[in-house]
Scaffold this motif. Sequence first.
Motif, mmCIF file in Angstrom:
data_model
loop_
_atom_site.group_PDB
_atom_site.id
_atom_site.type_symbol
_atom_site.label_atom_id
_atom_site.label_comp_id
_atom_site.label_asym_id
_atom_site.label_seq_id
_atom_site.Cartn_x
_atom_site.Cartn_y
_atom_site.Cartn_z
ATOM 1 N N ILE A 245 60.867 43.337 35.449
ATOM 2 C CA ILE A 245 59.476 43.716 34.959
ATOM 3 C C ILE A 245 58.762 42.467 34.200
ATOM 4 N N THR A 246 59.247 41.564 33.889
ATOM 5 C CA THR A 246 58.764 40.436 33.265
ATOM 6 C C THR A 246 57.917 39.707 34.437
ATOM 7 N N THR A 247 58.782 39.493 35.447
ATOM 8 C CA THR A 247 58.047 38.807 36.633
ATOM 9 C C THR A 247 56.762 39.765 37.533
ATOM 10 N N LEU A 248 57.087 40.926 37.293
ATOM 11 C CA LEU A 248 55.962 41.811 37.817
ATOM 12 C C LEU A 248 54.676 41.775 36.759
ATOM 13 N N GLY A 249 55.029 41.493 35.519
ATOM 14 C CA GLY A 249 53.762 41.134 34.483
ATOM 15 C C GLY A 249 53.169 39.815 34.874
ATOM 16 N N PHE A 250 53.929 38.890 35.532
ATOM 17 C CA PHE A 250 53.432 37.628 35.964
ATOM 18 C C PHE A 250 52.531 37.848 37.194
ATOM 19 N N LEU A 251 52.806 38.753 37.996
ATOM 20 C CA LEU A 251 51.798 39.295 39.314
ATOM 21 C C LEU A 251 50.524 39.645 38.597
ATOM 22 N N LEU A 252 50.764 40.482 37.483
ATOM 23 C CA LEU A 252 49.293 41.401 37.240
ATOM 24 C C LEU A 252 48.645 40.371 36.215
ATOM 25 N N VAL A 253 49.128 39.257 35.556
ATOM 26 C CA VAL A 253 48.355 38.263 34.777
ATOM 27 C C VAL A 253 48.163 37.122 35.515
ATOM 28 N N HIS A 255 48.546 35.018 39.584
ATOM 29 C CA HIS A 255 47.828 34.968 40.984
ATOM 30 C C HIS A 255 48.805 36.010 41.700
ATOM 31 N N PHE A 256 48.476 37.238 41.934
ATOM 32 C CA PHE A 256 49.083 38.239 42.672
ATOM 33 C C PHE A 256 49.463 38.129 43.906
ATOM 34 N N SER A 257 48.600 37.462 44.648
ATOM 35 C CA SER A 257 48.896 37.463 46.165
ATOM 36 C C SER A 257 49.936 36.445 46.558
ATOM 37 N N ARG A 258 49.670 35.298 45.450
ATOM 38 C CA ARG A 258 50.727 33.933 45.903
ATOM 39 C C ARG A 258 51.812 34.247 45.274
ATOM 40 N N ALA A 259 51.963 35.271 44.350
ATOM 41 C CA ALA A 259 53.443 35.399 43.574
ATOM 42 C C ALA A 259 54.210 36.552 44.203
ATOM 43 N N ALA A 260 53.276 37.460 45.027
ATOM 44 C CA ALA A 260 53.975 38.683 45.125
ATOM 45 C C ALA A 260 55.265 38.603 46.316
ATOM 46 N N GLY A 261 54.878 37.594 47.225
ATOM 47 C CA GLY A 261 56.116 37.411 48.238
ATOM 48 C C GLY A 261 57.221 37.110 47.544
ATOM 49 N N ALA A 262 57.224 36.030 46.432
ATOM 50 C CA ALA A 262 58.630 35.766 45.983
ATOM 51 C C ALA A 262 59.148 36.699 44.965
ATOM 52 N N ARG A 284 54.880 30.413 41.046
ATOM 53 C CA ARG A 284 53.752 30.837 42.155
ATOM 54 C C ARG A 284 52.382 31.619 41.385
ATOM 55 N N ALA A 285 52.790 32.077 40.364
ATOM 56 C CA ALA A 285 51.787 33.023 39.615
ATOM 57 C C ALA A 285 50.814 32.331 38.948
ATOM 58 N N GLU A 286 51.194 30.922 38.436
ATOM 59 C CA GLU A 286 50.117 30.296 37.622
ATOM 60 C C GLU A 286 49.701 29.075 38.469
ATOM 61 N N GLU A 287 48.472 28.196 37.682
ATOM 62 C CA GLU A 287 48.087 27.109 38.563
ATOM 63 C C GLU A 287 49.006 26.064 38.670
ATOM 64 N N LEU A 288 48.859 25.435 39.568
ATOM 65 C CA LEU A 288 49.871 24.349 40.135
ATOM 66 C C LEU A 288 49.227 22.902 39.733
ATOM 67 N N GLU A 289 49.972 21.741 39.595
ATOM 68 C CA GLU A 289 49.649 20.458 39.445
ATOM 69 C C GLU A 289 48.903 20.082 40.567
ATOM 70 N N GLN A 290 47.821 19.382 40.592
ATOM 71 C CA GLN A 290 47.011 19.163 41.457
ATOM 72 C C GLN A 290 47.905 18.154 42.400
ATOM 73 N N HIS A 291 47.688 18.697 43.820
ATOM 74 C CA HIS A 291 48.248 17.728 44.979
ATOM 75 C C HIS A 291 49.748 18.089 45.026
#
Length: 325
Positions: A245-253, A255-262, A284-291
């Motif tokens: 349930i918590t990780t589903l919330g990560f998808l909703l709040v 990056h859905f498309s990037r985290a949906a696969g995981a 995968r749901a949040e912004e990553l460090e540059q490079h």
Amino acid sequence: MMLISLLIALCIDRYYRRGKKGYLDYYLGAFNRYLIGKQLVQGKQQGHCKPADGDSLAAPDAVNPATTPQVMTEATQPANGPSAKVHTQPHQHSQAGYRSQLIVLLAPALLIGGTLLIADTVLFTFVVQTLVLTLALGMAGFRHTFRCFKDACKRGDTQAAYLYVSMLTQRQPAGESPDTCMAKAVLWLSYRYYATIIIIFAALGVPGVLIYCTARMLAGDDCHQQPVSLASRCLHIVDFIPVRITTLGFLLVGHFSRAAGAWLKGVGQISLSAQAYLIAVGQRAEELEQHKNTLCTDGAVQLAKRNMGLLVVASAVLTLTGVLI
């Protein structure tokens, strides 16, 4: 009434600085040590010097639940002792340890749940559930340690930053920066001390929260190892639905498309640990460090805050629709 209790508990956690006695783990640990003392007294009365390691009920910072019990066998007895015998058996230690942990897991929930059942009044139930929820939410010293970590990063003191990370989690993966380690710790601890408490409180009420917090206290925070003790196995089972349930919330709040696969990849894997699954989706749901393909601390904090807001809104909607009372 559950929503009001939740909002009061969150406000207290946010604006009121509490010491160790302001958290449920302090009282559960005291109850745990009380039972250890009772076991020591009973062991001395029965002629034993000390309880076996498998019978220990110590908190995770005192005894590692994954440690194999040390037993005395014939092979370890002196050869010149004609009456040398096997004093204990491994399965006896395991059974005794499970019985002891079962008592610790169920006693607080049965005591509070039975009291609420007997004194069935709205005001008393509201006060008790608000108090338990306030004590259950949050981790002692987390905010102070996190601020010290941020200060160490600003100074460029990597060694101190790793030290503050180790104060929150027992695991520091090799080859990762302290920022990445802290980001993963923030995601995991925000789940274990906030998100899962809210979900279990909504589903199972005060007894469920007490059982989960007791198991959390006995098993410790680092759940990358295979579950060995009764408490860690209980957490592994109970965490299955809340972490999804918590990780589903990560998808909703996030990056859905990037985290949906995981999320889809691990949603049905029973053997996958809650910590590994949560971090894999959160990374995968949040912004990553540059490079870099690593999660940063600021991104993890923002993701955890947005997910908490989503859980509170969901609780409010369920309350207004009559699902929660």
